[in-house]
Write a protein that holds these residues in place. Sequence first.
Motif, PDB file in Angstrom:
ATOM      1  N   ASP A 220       0.825  -1.341  -0.087  1.00 34.89           N
ATOM      2  CA  ASP A 220      -0.124   0.016   0.018  1.00 34.89           C
ATOM      3  C   ASP A 220       0.927   1.202   0.266  1.00 34.89           C
ATOM      4  OD1 ASP A 220      -2.285  -1.516  -0.221  1.00 34.89           O
ATOM      5  OD2 ASP A 220      -2.687  -1.185   2.131  1.00 34.89           O
ATOM      6  N   VAL A 221       2.010   1.226   0.582  1.00 34.71           N
ATOM      7  CA  VAL A 221       2.770   2.287   0.522  1.00 34.71           C
ATOM      8  C   VAL A 221       4.181   1.954   0.024  1.00 34.71           C
ATOM      9  CG1 VAL A 221       4.194   3.727   2.269  1.00 34.71           C
ATOM     10  CG2 VAL A 221       1.818   3.085   3.044  1.00 34.71           C
ATOM     11  N   LYS A 222       4.481   3.025  -0.753  1.00 32.90           N
ATOM     12  CA  LYS A 222       5.808   2.556  -1.849  1.00 32.90           C
ATOM     13  C   LYS A 222       7.181   3.375  -1.137  1.00 32.90           C
ATOM     14  CE  LYS A 222       3.452   0.308  -4.786  1.00 32.90           C
ATOM     15  NZ  LYS A 222       3.515  -1.050  -4.950  1.00 32.90           N
ATOM     16  N   VAL A 223       8.086   2.522  -1.174  1.00 38.46           N
ATOM     17  CA  VAL A 223       9.397   3.193  -0.607  1.00 38.46           C
ATOM     18  C   VAL A 223      10.468   3.217  -1.723  1.00 38.46           C
ATOM     19  CG1 VAL A 223      11.130   2.993   1.151  1.00 38.46           C
ATOM     20  CG2 VAL A 223       8.905   2.497   1.803  1.00 38.46           C
ATOM     21  N   THR A 224      11.027   4.229  -1.954  1.00 35.88           N
ATOM     22  CA  THR A 224      11.949   4.276  -3.026  1.00 35.88           C
ATOM     23  C   THR A 224      13.518   3.900  -2.403  1.00 35.88           C
ATOM     24  OG1 THR A 224      12.571   6.732  -3.046  1.00 35.88           O
ATOM     25  CG2 THR A 224      10.791   5.931  -4.337  1.00 35.88           C
ATOM     26  N   ASP A 225      14.379   3.721  -3.471  1.00 36.06           N
ATOM     27  CA  ASP A 225      15.836   3.470  -2.736  1.00 36.06           C
ATOM     28  C   ASP A 225      16.410   4.837  -2.502  1.00 36.06           C
ATOM     29  OD1 ASP A 225      15.606   0.914  -3.440  1.00 36.06           O
ATOM     30  OD2 ASP A 225      16.710   0.867  -5.704  1.00 36.06           O
ATOM     31  N   ASP A 226      15.915   5.965  -3.161  1.00 32.03           N
ATOM     32  CA  ASP A 226      16.410   7.349  -2.661  1.00 32.03           C
ATOM     33  C   ASP A 226      16.193   7.753  -1.211  1.00 32.03           C
ATOM     34  OD1 ASP A 226      17.938   7.493  -5.252  1.00 32.03           O
ATOM     35  OD2 ASP A 226      16.191   8.570  -5.998  1.00 32.03           O
ATOM     36  N   GLU A 227      14.930   7.051  -0.986  1.00 35.29           N
ATOM     37  CA  GLU A 227      14.299   7.547   0.373  1.00 35.29           C
ATOM     38  C   GLU A 227      15.204   6.624   1.521  1.00 35.29           C
ATOM     39  OE1 GLU A 227       9.587   8.851  -0.339  1.00 35.29           O
ATOM     40  OE2 GLU A 227      10.352   6.554  -0.504  1.00 35.29           O
ATOM     41  N   VAL A 228      15.417   5.364   1.203  1.00 35.69           N
ATOM     42  CA  VAL A 228      15.909   4.692   2.024  1.00 35.69           C
ATOM     43  C   VAL A 228      17.320   4.995   2.368  1.00 35.69           C
ATOM     44  CG1 VAL A 228      16.973   2.347   2.393  1.00 35.69           C
ATOM     45  CG2 VAL A 228      14.770   2.583   1.295  1.00 35.69           C
ATOM     46  N   ARG A 229      18.338   5.525   1.144  1.00 39.45           N
ATOM     47  CA  ARG A 229      19.574   5.808   1.091  1.00 39.45           C
ATOM     48  C   ARG A 229      19.629   7.328   2.088  1.00 39.45           C
ATOM     49  NH1 ARG A 229      24.828   4.250   0.569  1.00 39.45           N
ATOM     50  NH2 ARG A 229      24.337   3.142  -1.241  1.00 39.45           N
ATOM     51  N   LYS A 230      18.774   8.068   1.911  1.00 43.09           N
ATOM     52  CA  LYS A 230      18.588   9.455   2.440  1.00 43.09           C
ATOM     53  C   LYS A 230      18.198   9.246   4.223  1.00 43.09           C
ATOM     54  CE  LYS A 230      16.340  13.993   2.483  1.00 43.09           C
ATOM     55  NZ  LYS A 230      16.247  14.121   3.980  1.00 43.09           N
ATOM     56  N   TYR A 231      17.414   8.340   4.452  1.00 41.24           N
ATOM     57  CA  TYR A 231      17.385   8.067   5.832  1.00 41.24           C
ATOM     58  C   TYR A 231      18.549   7.515   6.461  1.00 41.24           C
ATOM     59  CZ  TYR A 231      15.242   6.127  10.302  1.00 41.24           C
ATOM     60  OH  TYR A 231      14.901   6.280  11.609  1.00 41.24           O
ATOM     61  N   TYR A 232      19.377   6.617   5.596  1.00 35.69           N
ATOM     62  CA  TYR A 232      20.558   6.058   6.299  1.00 35.69           C
ATOM     63  C   TYR A 232      21.567   7.327   6.452  1.00 35.69           C
ATOM     64  CZ  TYR A 232      25.103   3.505   6.177  1.00 35.69           C
ATOM     65  OH  TYR A 232      26.270   2.950   6.369  1.00 35.69           O
ATOM     66  N   PRO A 549      27.608  -1.004   7.127  1.00 34.08           N
ATOM     67  CA  PRO A 549      27.541  -0.937   5.805  1.00 34.08           C
ATOM     68  C   PRO A 549      26.002  -0.689   5.365  1.00 34.08           C
ATOM     69  CG  PRO A 549      29.179  -2.384   6.240  1.00 34.08           C
ATOM     70  CD  PRO A 549      28.656  -2.299   7.353  1.00 34.08           C
ATOM     71  N   PHE A 550      25.961   0.163   4.386  1.00 35.14           N
ATOM     72  CA  PHE A 550      24.484   0.423   3.733  1.00 35.14           C
ATOM     73  C   PHE A 550      23.760  -0.780   3.323  1.00 35.14           C
ATOM     74  CE2 PHE A 550      21.359   1.005   0.299  1.00 35.14           C
ATOM     75  CZ  PHE A 550      20.593   1.951   1.129  1.00 35.14           C
ATOM     76  N   ASP A 551      24.622  -1.831   2.582  1.00 31.17           N
ATOM     77  CA  ASP A 551      23.970  -2.901   2.172  1.00 31.17           C
ATOM     78  C   ASP A 551      23.592  -3.634   3.211  1.00 31.17           C
ATOM     79  OD1 ASP A 551      24.152  -2.073  -0.354  1.00 31.17           O
ATOM     80  OD2 ASP A 551      26.235  -3.190  -0.831  1.00 31.17           O
ATOM     81  N   GLU A 552      24.361  -3.793   4.442  1.00 33.71           N
ATOM     82  CA  GLU A 552      24.159  -4.837   5.463  1.00 33.71           C
ATOM     83  C   GLU A 552      22.819  -4.396   6.190  1.00 33.71           C
ATOM     84  OE1 GLU A 552      26.372  -5.284   9.723  1.00 33.71           O
ATOM     85  OE2 GLU A 552      27.561  -5.865   7.882  1.00 33.71           O
ATOM     86  N   VAL A 553      22.624  -3.010   6.188  1.00 37.23           N
ATOM     87  CA  VAL A 553      21.134  -2.421   6.963  1.00 37.23           C
ATOM     88  C   VAL A 553      20.009  -2.288   5.897  1.00 37.23           C
ATOM     89  CG1 VAL A 553      22.593  -1.835   8.938  1.00 37.23           C
ATOM     90  CG2 VAL A 553      22.069  -0.144   7.024  1.00 37.23           C
ATOM     91  N   LYS A 554      20.373  -2.304   4.741  1.00 34.78           N
ATOM     92  CA  LYS A 554      19.122  -1.356   3.698  1.00 34.78           C
ATOM     93  C   LYS A 554      17.980  -2.317   4.108  1.00 34.78           C
ATOM     94  CE  LYS A 554      18.383  -1.252  -1.042  1.00 34.78           C
ATOM     95  NZ  LYS A 554      18.437  -1.684  -2.729  1.00 34.78           N
ATOM     96  N   THR A 555      17.673  -3.641   4.408  1.00 36.62           N
ATOM     97  CA  THR A 555      16.476  -4.136   4.577  1.00 36.62           C
ATOM     98  C   THR A 555      15.530  -3.503   5.833  1.00 36.62           C
ATOM     99  OG1 THR A 555      17.046  -6.091   3.587  1.00 36.62           O
ATOM    100  CG2 THR A 555      15.043  -6.200   4.839  1.00 36.62           C
ATOM    101  N   SER A 556      16.368  -3.303   6.680  1.00 37.70           N
ATOM    102  CA  SER A 556      16.073  -2.831   8.121  1.00 37.70           C
ATOM    103  C   SER A 556      15.509  -1.312   7.937  1.00 37.70           C
ATOM    104  CB  SER A 556      16.770  -3.116   9.228  1.00 37.70           C
ATOM    105  OG  SER A 556      18.099  -2.230   9.029  1.00 37.70           O
ATOM    106  N   VAL A 557      16.457  -0.491   7.185  1.00 39.41           N
ATOM    107  CA  VAL A 557      16.170   0.847   6.842  1.00 39.41           C
ATOM    108  C   VAL A 557      14.739   1.244   6.228  1.00 39.41           C
ATOM    109  CG1 VAL A 557      17.012   2.831   5.829  1.00 39.41           C
ATOM    110  CG2 VAL A 557      18.672   1.399   7.202  1.00 39.41           C
ATOM    111  N   GLU A 558      14.883   0.111   4.925  1.00 35.78           N
ATOM    112  CA  GLU A 558      13.521   0.146   4.289  1.00 35.78           C
ATOM    113  C   GLU A 558      12.211  -0.101   5.315  1.00 35.78           C
ATOM    114  OE1 GLU A 558      11.588  -1.933   0.637  1.00 35.78           O
ATOM    115  OE2 GLU A 558      13.624  -2.304   0.916  1.00 35.78           O
ATOM    116  N   ALA A 559      12.272  -0.733   6.159  1.00 33.45           N
ATOM    117  CA  ALA A 559      11.277  -1.153   7.184  1.00 33.45           C
ATOM    118  C   ALA A 559      10.975   0.110   8.051  1.00 33.45           C
ATOM    119  CB  ALA A 559      11.538  -2.289   7.888  1.00 33.45           C
TER     120      ALA A 559
END
Length: 700
Positions: A220-232, A549-559
């Motif tokens: 229902d809610v879309k999350v972009t890669d840019d938003e994930v990277r920005k939060y990180y 590293p970003f790749d290690e936490v990407k999934t949790s950041v996206e959540a």
Amino acid sequence: MPLMTKIRENLSTFFSIFAGVFVVYIVLDWGMDITGRRHRSQTAEASQVGKINGEPVTYREFEELVKEQIDNQKKQTGTDPDENQMNSIRDQVWEQLVDQQLYTEAAKKLNVTVTDQEIIDWVRGDNPPDFLRQQFTDSTGTFRRAQYDATIMDPRNKNIMVTVEDFLRKQRLREKLQSIVLASIRVSDQEILQRYIDQNIKYEADYALFDPNQMIKPGDVKVTDDEVRKYYNDNPDEFKVEASRKLKYVYFKEEASKSDTEDVIKEMSDIKSRVAAGADFADLMKTFSETPAPDRFFKHGEFPPAREEAVFSAKVGDIVGPFLEPDGYHMDKVTEFHDGTDFAVHASHILIRIDNNDSAKALEKAREIYKEAKKGSDFAALAKQYSTDPSAANGGDLGWFTKGKMVKPFEDAAFKANPGQIVGPVRTQFGYHIIKVIAKDSREVKVQDIHMGIHVGPQTKGDNSQRAKDFAYLAKEGSFQREAEQSKYLIQETPPFQKDGFISGIGVNNTVNKFAFNNKMGTVSEALTVQNGYAVFMVSGITEAGVRPFDEVKTSVEAKVRREKNIEKLTQLASELVKTLAPGDSLKKITRTRSDVIVQHLDPFTTSGFIPGIGRDMSFIGAVGSLKGGEISKPFVGLRGIYVIKLLSKTAFDSTAYNSQKDVIRTQLVNEKRNRFLADWTDQLKKNADIVDNRDQFYR
């Protein structure tokens, strides 16, 4: 003088108890020699177990302190500490030494001193130290001042009074240091008022929960890669990690061997032979039994089955056993029987459970089995065939039991029946029971009991230690993995752990922790002492402090980003729905529009404890405390999602009760703040100190 002798006898106990907020004060003299009165003859690096801000702690001094602690423990327990307890004692002594040195240095920096006159005035003044005063206070609470004065001035007591004076000097030094460190602690009237409100004001409320996990579907809610990277990038502190290590290890548990068991059986047999030759069982019990026999009568059902049968079948004077029980072997001499006030019952049963709520079918089956049993069929065989109770494996035998041990319907039927009688079916919450009463008895028995635990013997300990050492040698020379597999040893691995922290599966172990952080990947340890045995470790994971590293936490950041968006969406929805509510409306009106909103009622509660269904959610507590009766809150974010609260009632503030409790609350808050501040201050001293701990070079 008798009272001075009493002081001497009680000194070691007193020293261990009267530690207050700081450390065991006697450490000052026996451990660090800070006063300089003892000659420090062994300062070579090889004899030092460590350094505290450059102050060496020698092996001899450390062992003296450890021995004192061991002696105190032996006086209390009557037994020597095992290896695990020894490690714990050494850790305690080390922590005491560290604290003592740091406190002494702090006192010097703050120019805290204690003069001879202060001690004299204290000891000889109108209010002597409690420890001394208690020794001269009689059973009526009267302080015998004349005897006290005569005793402390008696030249024969000079040596003991020097020790007491030294102790009191250290106590007063710490009290003065504590007073300075905690001088800034204050509690405001507002803090006292808030604590009173938290503990005494009761709220009754309804709340609506907008749960993002239930109300928003995946996608229902879309999350972009840019938003994930920005939060990180915007929240680096969230992804900081402390240095950590992982270890693979093989554990060599210290367990009693067959030989250790045989040694106990042999010793029991020797005791039996000595009794047969005329030795007194009671005297041998005092010598050999590890626990005193209770001086009381035992009812049926208080012994395990085999011991029960033997003891109650014996005659007065008979010796029965040994019997193996979870705590070791027991051998008993029956000394007396008498009739108790209550009967005990020995019974067997067959249980037919009620499946799928079909009680009629279960009852029919139980009646059929009952008829079979009444005809003379073997009851134990029927139990093994039909019973659904765990006792079926033992022919349905429940052993002996007294009243209050079984559910009421079962108990009533069993106690009404006669020995040999079969009754039933009897219904309980477990199903239908067919009961056979085997025996009834009101006798109680008194025994003398020799109890010997099965302990790990020196040979077993040596063998286990050698196995661990052999494996460590082979693993160092070859492959940890291969050597473990060839020897069929189980390899375990710890989760990541931090320096000086708790190691899952191992506990707090300074030696293991130090090995992990001082060695490279793949390094294999010697055989190190751990809880109940030894272990050989290999460093299997190294993570240095930094940002993950970003790749290690990407999934949790996206959540996280998705949850923030979900919360934002639900907050908007909740705000729109709250606008539709009139002041007198129930929150349940919201569910007419959104059936997936959870609306719950809270019976009267205070905000000082656990709120049912909410827990200790500070956002919820703050929101409910700000409302007036009948008021509906704005939507706010809590631990479980978005909340809206309607406060139904709130007890009135009682100024009389508040004024009567105010001083007590103030004292509570001051003590809490003082303890918290002191702990933080001590931790900071340790963080800033240069502490070198080399104990692992002396103790494995």
